[in-house]
Enzyme design. Sequence first.
Site, PDB file in Angstrom:
ATOM      1  N   LYS A  92     -14.297  -8.626  -7.918  1.00  0.00           N
ATOM      2  CA  LYS A  92     -13.526  -9.512  -8.791  1.00  0.00           C
ATOM      3  C   LYS A  92     -12.773 -10.563  -7.959  1.00  0.00           C
ATOM      4  CE  LYS A  92     -10.308  -9.520 -12.655  1.00  0.00           C
ATOM      5  NZ  LYS A  92      -9.343  -8.772 -13.461  1.00  0.00           N
ATOM      6  N   ASP A  93     -12.210 -10.143  -6.816  1.00  0.00           N
ATOM      7  CA  ASP A  93     -11.517 -11.099  -5.949  1.00  0.00           C
ATOM      8  C   ASP A  93     -12.478 -12.155  -5.414  1.00  0.00           C
ATOM      9  OD1 ASP A  93      -8.947 -10.237  -6.217  1.00  0.00           O
ATOM     10  OD2 ASP A  93      -8.936  -8.976  -4.425  1.00  0.00           O
ATOM     11  N   GLU A 135       6.310 -33.876   0.338  1.00  0.00           N
ATOM     12  CA  GLU A 135       5.094 -33.410  -0.301  1.00  0.00           C
ATOM     13  C   GLU A 135       5.425 -32.756  -1.634  1.00  0.00           C
ATOM     14  OE1 GLU A 135       2.528 -34.823   1.276  1.00  0.00           O
ATOM     15  OE2 GLU A 135       1.542 -33.031   2.004  1.00  0.00           O
ATOM     16  N   SER A 139      -0.006  -1.312  -6.379  1.00  0.00           N
ATOM     17  CA  SER A 139       0.156  -2.560  -7.113  1.00  0.00           C
ATOM     18  C   SER A 139       0.833  -2.316  -8.451  1.00  0.00           C
ATOM     19  CB  SER A 139      -1.203  -3.195  -7.357  1.00  0.00           C
ATOM     20  OG  SER A 139      -1.759  -3.617  -6.149  1.00  0.00           O
ATOM     21  N   HIS A 170       0.805  -1.218   0.000  1.00  0.00           N
ATOM     22  CA  HIS A 170       0.000   0.000   0.000  1.00  0.00           C
ATOM     23  C   HIS A 170       0.841   1.273   0.000  1.00  0.00           C
ATOM     24  CE1 HIS A 170      -4.221  -1.699   0.802  1.00  0.00           C
ATOM     25  NE2 HIS A 170      -3.470  -2.553   0.125  1.00  0.00           N
TER      26      HIS A 170
END
Lengths: 255, 423
Positions: free
Chosen positions: B245-246, B289, B221, B217
């Site tokens: 959208k997220d 894994e 972005s 922030h």
Amino acid sequence: MNRFFAALTLATILLAFPAGANEAESQLRTPQGGWPQSGIFGTYDRGALQRGFLVYKQVCAACHSMNLLSFRNLASIGYNEDEVKAIASEYTVTDGPNDEGAMFERPAMPSDRFHAPFPNEKAARAANNGAYPPDLSLIVKARLNGEDYLYSILTGYTAAPEDMKMMPGMNYNDTYPGHQIAMPSPLSGDDLVSYSDGTKATKEQMAKDVTQFLAWAAEPHMEDRKRMGARAIIFLLVMAGIFYAAKRSLWRDLH
Amino acid sequence: MAGNTTPTDFGNPVINWIDKRLPVFTMMQKEYGVFPTPRNFNYLWNFGAIAMVMLMVMIASGLVLAMHYTADTKLSFNVVERIMRDVDYGWLVRYIHMNGASMFFIAVYVHIFRGLYYGSYKQPRELLWILGVLILLLMMATAFMGYVLPWGQMSFWGATVITNLFSAIPLIGDTIVTWLWGGFSVDNPTLTRFFALHFLLPFVILGVVFLHIAALHVSGSNNPLGIEPKSDKDTVPFSPYYTVKDLFGVCVFLIIYAAFVFYAPNYMGHPDNYTPANPMVTPPHIVPEWYFLPFYAILRSFTIDIVIPFTDIIIISSKLGGVLLMFGSIAMMFILPWLDTSPVRSARFRPLYQKFFWLHLAVCITLGFMGAKPPEGIYTVISQICTFLYFAHYLIVLPLLNKYEKPLPLPPSIHEAILAQKK
Ligand code: HEM
């Protein structure tokens, strides 16, 4: 052009090395008709589970424990309360100490665990030529291709090839890794058990039934899981649809 | 900070009262409400939010599991089975947690390769990127220790193999391993401390994620064009445009996650972990894994001891070499912002970098497949070639590209690029 290049690279890799993990080097067979419990909508066949339990109880239980199961669990393969009580009471367990401080024997109750054939691993080995018959509660999940593997082990006893040197006390099995297994063929002939529902107890039928029983034992909540999964996924699809519509209409006005 | 916050009117006296004394509402409004965000994100930008949701899911499901779990080598295996069989919806919670770890890694790996492709690690986002790599490291530690808790065969042998790596450190290696184990082998003290740490680390991750987002922030972005927004026309307020959208992206991801949890819960696991740990029986193939496999392949690709010439004094044993390479592979990500100094961020405008990006991705995936194979013959050779290519990408290719690559012309601004594309 670049997307094409990228897709090509990834496709090459994915095709060049199919199935990441260790592929089994052994022979696998699926019984005729496949497994009713596999697939998205697959459920256990209660009749097969009860027949399979009978096979376990009368054949395998001579050597193998199933420590994670209690008699009460049998209710979910279709036995009623009285039948579960009756099955449990065929066994005795040591309980106590009582008020006098003494241990005592009593008939098993539905809340008791399945009866183990040997008191400990040493005793089990002593009775089996030094080999240890593993606990079967989770065996289907503890082997790659669980059901097929198990079925193939049980139906895989054949004559050893001429050139193979067998170690004393070992049996040839076309599925077991290394092909020499300490367990003597447990389902060596037909009719080792007599099924009450009239099903013919062939070797293959018994192998198929006991495998289904052991699959249930390893994953008793499978049916709940699939049922809930359908609901969860439908719910998520609806939510995704709503958010997608909201996103579309919101972004449309943006210019 | 508190001094220069002007109180916002939220139209609700209670909220206003609180906000005046503790401006959390003002902060949320500023950071998630009106926060100006580039308007040209593609769906790859959903994966940060998805990773965040996965962290929450892991903490919530982990907390429930911890209420029923007991860390004790004699009990743990059966306790976990008891959760699966007898605790109400225990199977659900455990499968959510088990598959959640894999899904978390999928989300974060996509998130990282998104950053690699669009140059999100470049100035001014270097610290943001480094905090991200730190999160990855913490996630690996957490997942590794979590996998030990059910005390199956792979739990035990995985823990043994990985902790043993520290013995490669010269002089003090063995002491460190004994100290890690709390004894002379992986045993009860190891299990109990791993449980304590597995409980703690996700909250440390949460703290670092907070810093990660605080740094985000400050710089704002990045976006698929890799150019900074220049005016209001280039951005939209984070809410509602990206919240919605997220939410859509999260739902789609959760559908895939649910498909695993409900229909193939053990697909990404290893069957051997349904056999109780047995120190006397080594499984034929010890594999970690899937999300560790590329690193595991790098670890095993170093197969020779480096000796002082004409003596048999070993300077770097093959084990130490492997460990150094493995940690080195992550160190590459830490120093990446200073290896790639091209001023152009997005691979869209870097024709050569773009090709090498895909090659690098292919190398990482191939390493993953090699990590699952036994370390012999052709597999070792492929691992060695890929390990070389992995390091070459960072240490040779990127510096050369800085010098010789001619980037394509950048668009003047985000909204002009969007308009041009529409025509
Ligand atoms: C627990 C794991 C993580 C969480 C919860 C998380 C969360 C987020 C969120 C919410 C964003 C903003 C939205 C977005 O860009 O999608 C973000 C941005 C970013 N993250 Fe992460 N992250 C995690 C791990 C990582 C890792 C491991 C890296 C790199 C190694 C990383 C690198 C970045 C970068 C560079 C940005 C700014 C990217 C941009 O806007 O282009 N993150 N992160």
